[in-house]
Design a protein around this motif. Structure first.
Motif, PDB file in Angstrom:
ATOM      1  N   LEU A   1       0.803  -1.352  -0.022  1.00 54.98           N
ATOM      2  CA  LEU A   1      -0.002   0.183   0.018  1.00 54.98           C
ATOM      3  C   LEU A   1       0.758   1.261  -0.057  1.00 54.98           C
ATOM      4  N   SER A   2       2.094   1.252   0.795  1.00 53.04           N
ATOM      5  CA  SER A   2       2.909   2.423   0.897  1.00 53.04           C
ATOM      6  C   SER A   2       3.363   2.566  -0.525  1.00 53.04           C
ATOM      7  N   THR A   3       3.973   1.253  -1.019  1.00 54.32           N
ATOM      8  CA  THR A   3       4.514   1.528  -2.444  1.00 54.32           C
ATOM      9  C   THR A   3       3.550   2.140  -3.475  1.00 54.32           C
ATOM     10  N   SER A   4       2.038   1.610  -3.320  1.00 54.48           N
ATOM     11  CA  SER A   4       1.219   2.075  -4.285  1.00 54.48           C
ATOM     12  C   SER A   4       0.952   3.590  -4.415  1.00 54.48           C
ATOM     13  N   LEU A   5       1.042   4.149  -3.055  1.00 57.74           N
ATOM     14  CA  LEU A   5       0.727   5.589  -2.942  1.00 57.74           C
ATOM     15  C   LEU A   5       1.972   6.383  -3.604  1.00 57.74           C
ATOM     16  N   THR A   6       3.125   5.806  -3.256  1.00 61.07           N
ATOM     17  CA  THR A   6       4.350   6.195  -4.139  1.00 61.07           C
ATOM     18  C   THR A   6       4.267   6.341  -5.406  1.00 61.07           C
ATOM     19  N   THR A   7       3.964   5.071  -5.903  1.00 58.72           N
ATOM     20  CA  THR A   7       3.991   5.159  -7.219  1.00 58.72           C
ATOM     21  C   THR A   7       2.803   5.937  -8.022  1.00 58.72           C
ATOM     22  N   LEU A   8       1.753   6.261  -6.953  1.00 59.62           N
ATOM     23  CA  LEU A   8       0.962   6.792  -7.656  1.00 59.62           C
ATOM     24  C   LEU A   8       1.278   8.253  -8.074  1.00 59.62           C
ATOM     25  N   MET A   9       1.938   8.767  -7.420  1.00 63.59           N
ATOM     26  CA  MET A   9       2.388  10.182  -7.850  1.00 63.59           C
ATOM     27  C   MET A   9       3.228  10.107  -9.064  1.00 63.59           C
ATOM     28  N   ALA A  10       4.063   9.049  -9.339  1.00 64.01           N
ATOM     29  CA  ALA A  10       5.060   8.937 -10.468  1.00 64.01           C
ATOM     30  C   ALA A  10       3.800   8.735 -11.776  1.00 64.01           C
ATOM     31  N   SER A  11       2.807   7.962 -11.687  1.00 61.59           N
ATOM     32  CA  SER A  11       2.205   7.851 -12.727  1.00 61.59           C
ATOM     33  C   SER A  11       1.067   8.937 -13.172  1.00 61.59           C
ATOM     34  N   GLU A  12       0.517   9.642 -11.962  1.00 59.81           N
ATOM     35  CA  GLU A  12      -0.343  10.837 -12.291  1.00 59.81           C
ATOM     36  C   GLU A  12       0.216  11.882 -12.848  1.00 59.81           C
ATOM     37  N   ILE A  13       1.479  12.246 -12.673  1.00 56.67           N
ATOM     38  CA  ILE A  13       2.278  13.633 -12.871  1.00 56.67           C
ATOM     39  C   ILE A  13       2.784  13.631 -14.439  1.00 56.67           C
ATOM     40  N   VAL A  14       2.607  12.354 -15.114  1.00 56.15           N
ATOM     41  CA  VAL A  14       3.091  12.525 -16.513  1.00 56.15           C
ATOM     42  C   VAL A  14       1.916  12.295 -17.353  1.00 56.15           C
ATOM     43  N   GLY A  15       0.635  12.373 -16.763  1.00 53.32           N
ATOM     44  CA  GLY A  15      -0.731  12.511 -17.683  1.00 53.32           C
ATOM     45  C   GLY A  15      -1.808  12.282 -17.108  1.00 53.32           C
ATOM     46  N   GLY A  16      -2.918  12.884 -17.649  1.00 53.72           N
ATOM     47  CA  GLY A  16      -4.209  12.641 -17.043  1.00 53.72           C
ATOM     48  C   GLY A  16      -4.837  13.891 -16.512  1.00 53.72           C
ATOM     49  N   ASP A  17      -6.189  13.651 -16.168  1.00 55.78           N
ATOM     50  CA  ASP A  17      -6.668  15.055 -15.803  1.00 55.78           C
ATOM     51  C   ASP A  17      -7.446  14.961 -14.391  1.00 55.78           C
ATOM     52  N   ARG A  18      -7.259  13.694 -13.813  1.00 60.27           N
ATOM     53  CA  ARG A  18      -7.806  13.798 -12.593  1.00 60.27           C
ATOM     54  C   ARG A  18      -6.943  12.955 -11.735  1.00 60.27           C
ATOM     55  N   GLY A  19      -6.953  13.070 -10.231  1.00 57.10           N
ATOM     56  CA  GLY A  19      -6.121  12.580  -9.265  1.00 57.10           C
ATOM     57  C   GLY A  19      -5.368  13.628  -8.569  1.00 57.10           C
ATOM     58  N   ILE A  20      -4.800  13.132  -7.137  1.00 53.30           N
ATOM     59  CA  ILE A  20      -4.376  14.014  -6.399  1.00 53.30           C
ATOM     60  C   ILE A  20      -2.823  14.485  -6.728  1.00 53.30           C
ATOM     61  N   GLY A  21      -2.175  13.466  -7.334  1.00 53.49           N
ATOM     62  CA  GLY A  21      -1.107  13.923  -8.140  1.00 53.49           C
ATOM     63  C   GLY A  21      -1.134  14.751  -9.256  1.00 53.49           C
ATOM     64  N   MET A  22      -1.998  14.804 -10.017  1.00 51.21           N
ATOM     65  CA  MET A  22      -2.326  15.754 -11.166  1.00 51.21           C
ATOM     66  C   MET A  22      -2.702  17.104 -10.571  1.00 51.21           C
ATOM     67  N   MET A  23      -3.550  16.997  -9.398  1.00 51.54           N
ATOM     68  CA  MET A  23      -3.971  18.173  -8.759  1.00 51.54           C
ATOM     69  C   MET A  23      -2.727  18.975  -8.135  1.00 51.54           C
ATOM     70  N   ILE A  24      -1.741  18.427  -7.753  1.00 50.98           N
ATOM     71  CA  ILE A  24      -0.547  18.632  -7.100  1.00 50.98           C
ATOM     72  C   ILE A  24       0.080  19.520  -8.221  1.00 50.98           C
ATOM     73  N   GLN A  25       0.314  18.651  -9.327  1.00 57.74           N
ATOM     74  CA  GLN A  25       1.004  19.217 -10.315  1.00 57.74           C
ATOM     75  C   GLN A  25       0.686  20.360 -10.885  1.00 57.74           C
ATOM     76  N   GLN A  26      -0.735  20.664 -11.240  1.00 57.83           N
ATOM     77  CA  GLN A  26      -1.294  21.641 -11.706  1.00 57.83           C
ATOM     78  C   GLN A  26      -1.354  22.879 -10.781  1.00 57.83           C
ATOM     79  N   ALA A  27      -1.360  22.623  -9.663  1.00 59.36           N
ATOM     80  CA  ALA A  27      -1.232  23.537  -8.660  1.00 59.36           C
ATOM     81  C   ALA A  27       0.047  24.210  -8.675  1.00 59.36           C
ATOM     82  N   SER A  28       1.075  23.384  -8.729  1.00 61.12           N
ATOM     83  CA  SER A  28       2.411  24.004  -8.618  1.00 61.12           C
ATOM     84  C   SER A  28       2.758  24.796  -9.953  1.00 61.12           C
ATOM     85  N   GLY A  29       2.142  24.428 -10.953  1.00 61.88           N
ATOM     86  CA  GLY A  29       2.411  25.291 -12.066  1.00 61.88           C
ATOM     87  C   GLY A  29       1.795  26.529 -11.999  1.00 61.88           C
TER      88      GLY A  29
END
Length: 260
Positions: free
Chosen positions: A191-219
């Motif tokens: 589960l810990s690894t899944s959350l860590t990997t989630l960020m790697a998967s979401e910041i490279v593409g997509g329109d939904r997800g906490i990782g994408m929200m963080i990337q868009q907000a940082s921009g």
């Protein structure tokens, strides 16, 4: 009475009080950091307002659900696949000699290195993100479960054989119960690894997800939203941890464990 006097006073403080003290220290550090570096650390009030705004608009729920669904599906598939593979590796040496080098090789590759390959194959949708999470969680869990199965006390197995137990009985009544704590530890790590990997998967593409929200907000330099996303990931991780700890107490209560 003398023994009671030797007990440190902090050992008498309830665990709930320690949680409040820890939270107060965290908020104090947060306030100090926001005062010293306001451009980086948004104050708690700004993050709270961002939470209310995102929650009222419904966008926060969409991001959270997108991330949770990816983590739960990827982790669930990895958990189901890792158990039989780990047991086969532990019980059949030819299978282990063939599979283990591949597992060790891929396990040392950061998920961000092959996420682009999976996106090129599966696209930027849900499938590629779940695949990245599946691979990362599977590799961690299969190694942990394999080590647990290999570490089963041989005395228990020999005693079962002396009592006339068949190989099937040894597997289901000795090996699996003795390996249950390692399976639950593997679930926690997965589960810990899944959350860590989630960020790697979401910041490279997509329109939904906490990782994408963080990337868009940082921009847009919306640091309150960035901190909100980080805190949400932490809260989700703690919830997963509590669930696994409950399962550990439920299924391994017969063991002598050191409660932390």
């Amino acid at each position: 009475m003398q023994q009671d006097e030797k007990v440190p006073i902090w050992s008498r403080v309830p665990s709930g009080v320690w949680v409040l003290i820890s939270a107060a220290c965290a908020i104090a550090l947060w306030l100090a950091a926001s005062a010293q570096l306001p451009a980086v650390f948004a104050p708690p009030q700004a993050v709270w307002e961002a939470l209310i705004s995102k929650a009222e608009s419904g966008i926060l729920l969409q991001h959270v659900w997108a991330s949770l669904s990816r983590v739960l599906i990827g982790f669930g598939l990895a958990f189901v696949a890792s158990i039989p593979v780990a047991f086969l590796m532990a019980w059949y040496d030819p299978f282990r000699h063939v599979v283990e080098p591949w597992i060790q090789f891929i396990r040392n590759i950061p998920p961000l290195a092959y996420v682009f390959l999976l996106i090129a194959w599966l696209g930027i949708g849900q499938q590629s993100k779940i695949a990245v999470i599946f691979i990362a969680a599977f590799l961690v869990m299969v190694v942990t479960i394999f080590q647990g199965v290999k570490g089963v006390d041989m005395t228990l197995i020999k005693a079962a054989r002396v009592l006339g137990a068949r190989q099937r009985d040894i597997f289901f009544k000795v090996t699996i119960p003795a390996s249950t704590p390692f399976i639950l530890v593997a679930a926690r790590l997965g589960l810990s690894t899944s959350l860590t990997t989630l960020m790697a998967s979401e910041i490279v593409g997509g329109d939904r997800g906490i990782g994408m929200m963080i990337q868009q907000a940082s921009g847009y330099y919306e640091m309150d939203v960035v901190l909100l996303g980080i805190i949400m990931l932490g809260v989700i991780g703690i919830c997963f941890e509590k669930i696994v700890r409950y399962l550990e107490r439920r299924f391994t209560g017969w063991q002598e464990t050191v409660q932390q």
